[in-house]
Design a protein around this motif. Structure first.
Motif, PDB file in Angstrom:
ATOM      1  N   SER A   1       0.867  -1.258  -0.032  1.00  0.00           N
ATOM      2  CA  SER A   1       0.055   0.002   0.110  1.00  0.00           C
ATOM      3  C   SER A   1       0.988   1.337   0.036  1.00  0.00           C
ATOM      4  N   ASP A   2       1.648   1.329   0.925  1.00  0.00           N
ATOM      5  CA  ASP A   2       2.662   2.760   0.936  1.00  0.00           C
ATOM      6  C   ASP A   2       4.260   2.420   0.876  1.00  0.00           C
ATOM      7  N   GLN A   3       4.764   1.208   0.660  1.00  0.00           N
ATOM      8  CA  GLN A   3       5.908   0.650   0.568  1.00  0.00           C
ATOM      9  C   GLN A   3       6.923   1.252   1.703  1.00  0.00           C
TER      10      GLN A   3
END
Length: 133
Positions: free
Chosen positions: A26-28
């Motif tokens: 999702s957000d690394q």
């Protein structure tokens, strides 16, 4: 990660394994690492390890997902027939995740680990390709 894995896979005969960073999709966010090592191309075996170090991501299935992905790649792309790992007996969360992925306890080394001032057993776990698919 897949591109890096494929690049390193080509070198596996020249090296003993590979370490990968684990990020959330999702957000690394970097949450841990996994690896394979002790590759034996004759017996078609390897040892794996995983660490989800970011506690906010514990108990959310990330470890299980990483184990399943790594095991699938090792069995399919490298044609391994057996994967093993070890952990300490106090790491109950990891043992449950490994069992959820099909690993079973194959051996115990009594009081072989020293963690936070206390001795624990080393738990040896294994998975055969025929039992994972």
């Amino acid at each position: 990660m897949e591109a890096m894995y494929n690049k390193n896979l080509e070198k596996v005969e020249k090296q003993d394994g590979c370490v990968f960073s684990v990020y959330t999709a999702s957000d690394q966010t970097h949450i841990g690492v996994c690896d394979y090592r002790d590759v034996n191309l004759v017996t078609r075996t390897a040892t794996i390890g995983i660490s989800i170090g970011h506690k906010d991501y514990w108990n959310k299935g990330y470890g299980t997902d990483v184990i399943q992905t790594l095991v699938c790649d090792l069995f399919k792309r490298m044609n391994l027939r057996r994967i093993q790992l070890d952990t300490w007996s106090g790491n109950e969360r990891a043992i449950r995740a490994y069992e959820k992925c099909g690993f079973s306890i194959e051996g115990i080394l009594k009081e072989n680990e020293y963690v936070n001032g206390k001795y624990y057993d080393t738990i040896i776990m294994g998975l055969l390709r025929k039992n994972s698919m």
